[in-house]
Design a protein around this motif. Structure first.
Motif, PDB file in Angstrom:
ATOM      1  N   GLU A  63       0.818  -1.207   0.000  1.00  7.18           N
ATOM      2  CA  GLU A  63       0.000   0.000   0.000  1.00  7.18           C
ATOM      3  C   GLU A  63       0.859   1.267   0.000  1.00  7.18           C
ATOM      4  O   GLU A  63       0.517   2.259  -0.645  1.00  7.18           O
ATOM      5  N   GLU A  64       1.973   1.228   0.721  1.00  2.00           N
ATOM      6  CA  GLU A  64       2.846   2.397   0.758  1.00  2.00           C
ATOM      7  C   GLU A  64       3.461   2.672  -0.607  1.00  2.00           C
ATOM      8  O   GLU A  64       3.536   3.823  -1.043  1.00  2.00           O
ATOM      9  N   GLU A  65       3.903   1.626  -1.280  1.00  4.44           N
ATOM     10  CA  GLU A  65       4.504   1.819  -2.601  1.00  4.44           C
ATOM     11  C   GLU A  65       3.479   2.362  -3.588  1.00  4.44           C
ATOM     12  O   GLU A  65       3.778   3.262  -4.389  1.00  4.44           O
ATOM     13  N   ILE A  66       2.265   1.816  -3.550  1.00  3.82           N
ATOM     14  CA  ILE A  66       1.230   2.282  -4.467  1.00  3.82           C
ATOM     15  C   ILE A  66       0.858   3.731  -4.150  1.00  3.82           C
ATOM     16  O   ILE A  66       0.691   4.554  -5.053  1.00  3.82           O
ATOM     17  N   ALA A  67       0.751   4.052  -2.855  1.00  5.26           N
ATOM     18  CA  ALA A  67       0.391   5.416  -2.470  1.00  5.26           C
ATOM     19  C   ALA A  67       1.458   6.410  -2.901  1.00  5.26           C
ATOM     20  O   ALA A  67       1.154   7.498  -3.409  1.00  5.26           O
ATOM     21  N   ASP A  68       2.721   6.058  -2.702  1.00  5.48           N
ATOM     22  CA  ASP A  68       3.793   6.965  -3.101  1.00  5.48           C
ATOM     23  C   ASP A  68       3.781   7.193  -4.611  1.00  5.48           C
ATOM     24  O   ASP A  68       3.975   8.318  -5.087  1.00  5.48           O
ATOM     25  N   SER A  69       3.535   6.130  -5.373  1.00  4.34           N
ATOM     26  CA  SER A  69       3.495   6.286  -6.828  1.00  4.34           C
ATOM     27  C   SER A  69       2.293   7.119  -7.257  1.00  4.34           C
ATOM     28  O   SER A  69       2.380   7.917  -8.199  1.00  4.34           O
ATOM     29  N   LEU A  70       1.159   6.952  -6.566  1.00  2.88           N
ATOM     30  CA  LEU A  70      -0.027   7.738  -6.898  1.00  2.88           C
ATOM     31  C   LEU A  70       0.206   9.216  -6.597  1.00  2.88           C
ATOM     32  O   LEU A  70      -0.165  10.090  -7.400  1.00  2.88           O
ATOM     33  N   ILE A  96      -7.030  -0.047  -1.497  1.00  4.10           N
ATOM     34  CA  ILE A  96      -7.410   1.300  -1.898  1.00  4.10           C
ATOM     35  C   ILE A  96      -7.603   2.226  -0.698  1.00  4.10           C
ATOM     36  O   ILE A  96      -7.192   3.398  -0.741  1.00  4.10           O
ATOM     37  N   GLU A  97      -8.187   1.722   0.384  1.00  2.98           N
ATOM     38  CA  GLU A  97      -8.435   2.595   1.548  1.00  2.98           C
ATOM     39  C   GLU A  97      -7.129   3.046   2.195  1.00  2.98           C
ATOM     40  O   GLU A  97      -6.943   4.229   2.477  1.00  2.98           O
ATOM     41  N   ASP A  98      -6.210   2.105   2.414  1.00  2.00           N
ATOM     42  CA  ASP A  98      -4.934   2.460   3.013  1.00  2.00           C
ATOM     43  C   ASP A  98      -4.122   3.348   2.078  1.00  2.00           C
ATOM     44  O   ASP A  98      -3.402   4.247   2.528  1.00  2.00           O
ATOM     45  N   VAL A  99      -4.200   3.086   0.781  1.00  2.00           N
ATOM     46  CA  VAL A  99      -3.486   3.909  -0.197  1.00  2.00           C
ATOM     47  C   VAL A  99      -3.932   5.361  -0.102  1.00  2.00           C
ATOM     48  O   VAL A  99      -3.108   6.291  -0.015  1.00  2.00           O
ATOM     49  N   ALA A 104      -3.554  11.047   1.840  1.00  2.61           N
ATOM     50  CA  ALA A 104      -4.110  12.126   2.666  1.00  2.61           C
ATOM     51  C   ALA A 104      -3.070  12.622   3.670  1.00  2.61           C
ATOM     52  O   ALA A 104      -2.936  13.829   3.898  1.00  2.61           O
ATOM     53  N   ARG A 105      -2.324  11.696   4.280  1.00  2.51           N
ATOM     54  CA  ARG A 105      -1.286  12.112   5.226  1.00  2.51           C
ATOM     55  C   ARG A 105      -0.173  12.874   4.522  1.00  2.51           C
ATOM     56  O   ARG A 105       0.336  13.881   5.032  1.00  2.51           O
ATOM     57  N   LEU A 106       0.216  12.396   3.336  1.00  2.00           N
ATOM     58  CA  LEU A 106       1.280  13.059   2.592  1.00  2.00           C
ATOM     59  C   LEU A 106       0.894  14.481   2.202  1.00  2.00           C
ATOM     60  O   LEU A 106       1.743  15.366   2.132  1.00  2.00           O
ATOM     61  N   THR A 107      -0.390  14.690   1.929  1.00  2.00           N
ATOM     62  CA  THR A 107      -0.858  16.010   1.471  1.00  2.00           C
ATOM     63  C   THR A 107      -1.562  16.795   2.571  1.00  2.00           C
ATOM     64  O   THR A 107      -2.077  17.874   2.318  1.00  2.00           O
ATOM     65  N   ARG A 108      -1.573  16.226   3.794  1.00  2.45           N
ATOM     66  CA  ARG A 108      -2.207  16.877   4.940  1.00  2.45           C
ATOM     67  C   ARG A 108      -3.668  17.242   4.646  1.00  2.45           C
ATOM     68  O   ARG A 108      -4.132  18.340   4.958  1.00  2.45           O
TER      69      ARG A 108
END
Length: 341
Positions: A63-70, A96-99, A104-108
């Protein structure tokens, strides 16, 4: 990764209309090999694999890898607080939820969590009020598939949510699992609100070889078939390889060790599996609200699927298992259900 490749190369974001599942190789009749083992396959010296690790890089979860790429892919969109709403659709078990919560955390950005099944069933407006209280600032909605129930009145509040999303000036990022998206696409005009959704391109055999650090013990043909069986879904492929390893199967006998749809089943099992996929999992009481049957009939269907390894319960919620997903999907398509992609 284990071979030095950048993990981000695995995650290719594309318009949903361009999504293509991996296709079976045509130069080998692998289906015959699945059903009839060769002497090498049945040999005691057939190669075995150590348990695969999730995340070949050893640094991040899936999930972290997918979120970072997104976040990288949407960098320009995320930089504009008044961007039009965007919808991200992912297949089951890709998180999808964790991603989206990580994005959301990355973008506050604040997160609009899904309502409880009780809130949906009682037509509570509390969760819609939570969105309105956020004003016109950026917001992330991580689980659209959990914001309704598939019954007569289950879409009422969701329609109101979509109206609010369409009218608000703040940037809205929405996530939905693929089976829920397919259902909502028919029931509601999602395209008018979100435009073309984004999804991940399916991962091919080379990608699986990179992602699964111990896949070197699998032949190219088996990796190709795993890519097809999993639909290019690395989480499902990971579960399949884990199942192979734990069963002690020789690599070319892997398919016989996977969960299969029970031959003695009724329509109830089909209803249960489809409803769980649409909603990304449900507690038993919410599941009962989506199926017109007695509680005893529904529980019997749940127990039958659980015994076959196709669904499991965690923290009160039933969900289709990653290893069982290919069998469930094949069964639904064989009974004229529309595919998620």
């Amino acid at each position: 990764m284990a071979n030095g490749k950048d993990t981000l190369q695995l995650w290719q974001w594309i318009p949903l209309s361009e999504y293509r599942r991996p296709v079976p190789p045509v130069h080998h009749n692998i289906g015959r090999l699945w059903r009839r083992g060769t002497p090498a396959e049945n040999s005691p010296s057939a190669p075995t694999l150590p348990p695969p690790q999730r995340g070949a890089s050893g640094r991040h979860s899936l999930e972290e890898e997918i979120a970072d790429s997104l976040a990288r892919h949407l960098a320009a969109w995320l930089a504009d607080p008044t961007s039009s709403p965007r919808l991200i659709v992912l297949a089951p078990h890709l998180g999808i939820e964790d991603v989206l919560r990580r994005v959301a955390r990355l973008t506050r950005s604040p997160v609009l969590e899904p309502p409880s099944s009780a809130e949906i069933l009682t037509h509570s407006e509390a969760w819609l009020d939570r969105l309105l209280a956020m004003g016109d600032g950026p917001v992330v909605v991580p689980a659209l598939h959990r914001m309704f129930l598939q019954h007569a009145d289950g879409l009422t509040r969701l329609r109101e949510l979509l109206t609010s999303v369409h009218q608000r000036r703040g940037r809205t990022l929405v996530g939905c699992e693929s089976w829920g998206w397919r259902y909502l696409r028919k029931a509601l005009r999602l395209g008018a609100v979100f435009g073309e959704p984004l999804t991940l391109q399916a991962v091919d055999a080379d990608g699986l070889a990179d992602w699964l650090p111990d896949a070197g013990g699998l032949s190219v043909d088996v990796l190709r078939q795993l890519a097809v069986e999993s639909g290019g879904n690395v989480a499902v492929a990971h579960a399949l390889v884990t199942r192979i390893v734990e069963s002690g199967a020789a690599p070319l006998q892997w398919r016989s060790r996977l969960p299969a749809w029970p031959p003695e089943s009724s329509p109830m099992e089909t209803f249960v599996a489809h409803s769980l996929l649409i909603h990304g999992g449900l507690p038993i009481d919410a599941l009962a609200a989506t199926i017109l049957a007695s509680d005893d009939e529904i529980r019997a269907g749940v127990e039958h699927l659980a015994a076959a390894g196709l669904i499991e319960e965690a923290s009160g919620t039933w969900r289709v298992t990653a290893a069982g997903y290919p069998a469930v999907r094949t069964h639904l398509l064989g009974h004229d259900y529309v595919d998620d992609f």
